[in-house]
Design an enzyme around this catalytic site. Structure first.
Site, PDB file in Angstrom:
ATOM      1  N   THR A  94      35.112 -11.655  18.312  1.00 51.58           N
ATOM      2  CA  THR A  94      34.115 -12.234  19.195  1.00 51.58           C
ATOM      3  C   THR A  94      34.239 -13.754  19.201  1.00 51.58           C
ATOM      4  OG1 THR A  94      32.317 -12.608  17.590  1.00 51.58           O
ATOM      5  CG2 THR A  94      32.568 -10.370  18.476  1.00 51.58           C
TER       6      THR A  94
ATOM      7  N   ASP B 244      27.444 -15.268  21.634  1.00 50.02           N
ATOM      8  CA  ASP B 244      26.763 -16.451  21.104  1.00 50.02           C
ATOM      9  C   ASP B 244      25.813 -15.930  20.033  1.00 50.02           C
ATOM     10  OD1 ASP B 244      25.114 -18.578  20.496  1.00 50.02           O
ATOM     11  OD2 ASP B 244      24.715 -19.143  22.575  1.00 50.02           O
TER      12      ASP B 244
ATOM     13  N   ASN C 121      31.454 -15.684  10.497  1.00 58.01           N
ATOM     14  CA  ASN C 121      32.298 -16.869  10.412  1.00 58.01           C
ATOM     15  C   ASN C 121      31.896 -17.962  11.394  1.00 58.01           C
ATOM     16  OD1 ASN C 121      34.991 -18.411   9.968  1.00 58.01           O
ATOM     17  ND2 ASN C 121      34.998 -17.911  12.155  1.00 58.01           N
TER      18      ASN C 121
ATOM     19  N   SER D  77      30.508 -19.332   3.699  1.00 59.29           N
ATOM     20  CA  SER D  77      29.648 -20.437   3.301  1.00 59.29           C
ATOM     21  C   SER D  77      30.450 -21.738   3.354  1.00 59.29           C
ATOM     22  CB  SER D  77      29.087 -20.174   1.900  1.00 59.29           C
ATOM     23  OG  SER D  77      28.177 -21.182   1.522  1.00 59.29           O
TER      24      SER D  77
ATOM     25  N   TYR E 154      23.728 -29.291   7.813  1.00 57.75           N
ATOM     26  CA  TYR E 154      24.794 -28.292   7.662  1.00 57.75           C
ATOM     27  C   TYR E 154      24.741 -27.650   6.276  1.00 57.75           C
ATOM     28  CZ  TYR E 154      29.475 -26.282   7.299  1.00 57.75           C
ATOM     29  OH  TYR E 154      30.541 -25.436   7.102  1.00 57.75           O
TER      30      TYR E 154
ATOM     31  N   LYS F 146      23.909 -23.664   5.184  1.00 58.34           N
ATOM     32  CA  LYS F 146      24.802 -22.849   4.367  1.00 58.34           C
ATOM     33  C   LYS F 146      24.129 -22.435   3.054  1.00 58.34           C
ATOM     34  CE  LYS F 146      28.491 -22.608   6.959  1.00 58.34           C
ATOM     35  NZ  LYS F 146      28.963 -21.318   7.507  1.00 58.34           N
TER      36      LYS F 146
ATOM     37  N   THR G 151      41.993 -26.642   9.189  1.00 53.81           N
ATOM     38  CA  THR G 151      41.616 -26.066  10.473  1.00 53.81           C
ATOM     39  C   THR G 151      41.155 -27.208  11.381  1.00 53.81           C
ATOM     40  OG1 THR G 151      39.277 -25.767   9.889  1.00 53.81           O
ATOM     41  CG2 THR G 151      40.807 -24.009   9.234  1.00 53.81           C
TER      42      THR G 151
END
Length: 279
Positions: free
Chosen positions: A36, A60, A87, A138, A152, A156, A187
């Site tokens: 997704t 979403d 994720n 996480s 952020y 988490k 990434t």
């Protein structure tokens, strides 16, 4: 290649980065994939790589009604979901005072409420199956947070606390829960997936500003290999393992040890005050 029957994975945020690496490793292992992303056209290469083993959906995670609908459709494809990976997410960099209320709210909606929506949608199916493995991604910021990562890291950390509770709730139902704690991986998180605060205040230049500059400086040089991390997760699932927490990368293992040592020192220093508060 696993010798067991192919597992069905449901993974959010497969367009790029960690989610894409995990999706690729799932297919390489011979499993089936429900991939997704907010923009499903980005998932075309996954469909091409395993047309008979991949289904893609636009998702979403902040839209609870859509999450419920997609999970229902996804579960019907192969009549089961074996591994669910939360994720999807993004970062928000800036001192708490520098970020707007809307920025903070969106960050919490995506990084905490999004996974919560997915968990609540998949749990009825997993309970009915009496099996399943929930994997929540996480971050190092949840272990000990940094200046400039307030919202952020808070999201988490909330996800970690939620996972601990859900793990205890489903422990007798055949459902496993694992938190994955990745360090800095190579990434596009720092680039494409990191929103900046709308305001920059000089008073935070040496704290939140310094951390933001550090992130920019390591972009593209992060020590973590996302493919190796993804392969470790797939192997863990295939081996039937389900640690409460899976740290990934030397950076995180060191951070966990440092955090534990700091907490123990503080307990030693303040233990007399702590116990004196009891009746």
């Amino acid at each position: 290649m696993s010798t067991t029957a192919p597992r069905v994975w449901f993974i959010t945020g497969c367009s790029t980065g960690f989610g894409r690496a995990l999706a690729e490793q799932v297919l390489q292992a011979g499993d089936r994939l429900i991939a997704t992303a907010r923009h499903p056209e980005t998932l075309a290469p996954l469909s091409a790589a395993g047309p008979d083993r991949v289904r893609t959906f636009a998702l979403d995670v902040t839209d609870a009604a859509t999450v419920a609908s997609v999970v229902a459709e996804a579960g019907a494809v192969w009549d089961r979901l074996d591994v669910v990976v939360n994720n999807a997410g993004y970062g928000l960099i800036g001192a708490v005072e520098e970020c707007t209320s809307d920025q903070i709210r969106r960050c919490l909606e995506t990084n905490f409420h999004g996974p919560l929506n997915v968990l609540r949608a998949v749990l009825p199916r997993l309970r009915a199956q009496k099996s399943g493995h929930l994997i929540n991604i996480s971050a190092a910021a949840a272990i000990a947070n940094y200046a400039g990562f307030g919202a952020y890291g808070a999201a988490k950390a909330a996800l970690e606390a939620l996972s601990d509770s859900v793990r205890a709730e489903v422990a007798l139902l055949g459902i496993k829960v694992t938190l994955v704690q990745p360090g800095p991986f190579r990434t596009d998180f720092i680039g494409r997936s990191l929103e900046r605060a709308s305001t920059t205040l000089p008073d935070y230049a040496r704290t939140a500003g310094k951390f933001a500059a550090f992130l920019r400086s390591i972009d593209g040089q992060q020590p973590g290999d996302p493919l190796r991390a993804a392969a470790a997760i797939v192997k863990l699932v295939h081996d039937g393992k389900a640690p409460a927490r899976l740290p990934l990368g030397k950076y995180v293992t060191r951070k966990i040890r440092d955090r534990a040592a700091t907490m123990l020192r503080e307990v030693d220093e303040w233990e007399a005050v702590a116990v004196a508060a009891d009746y």
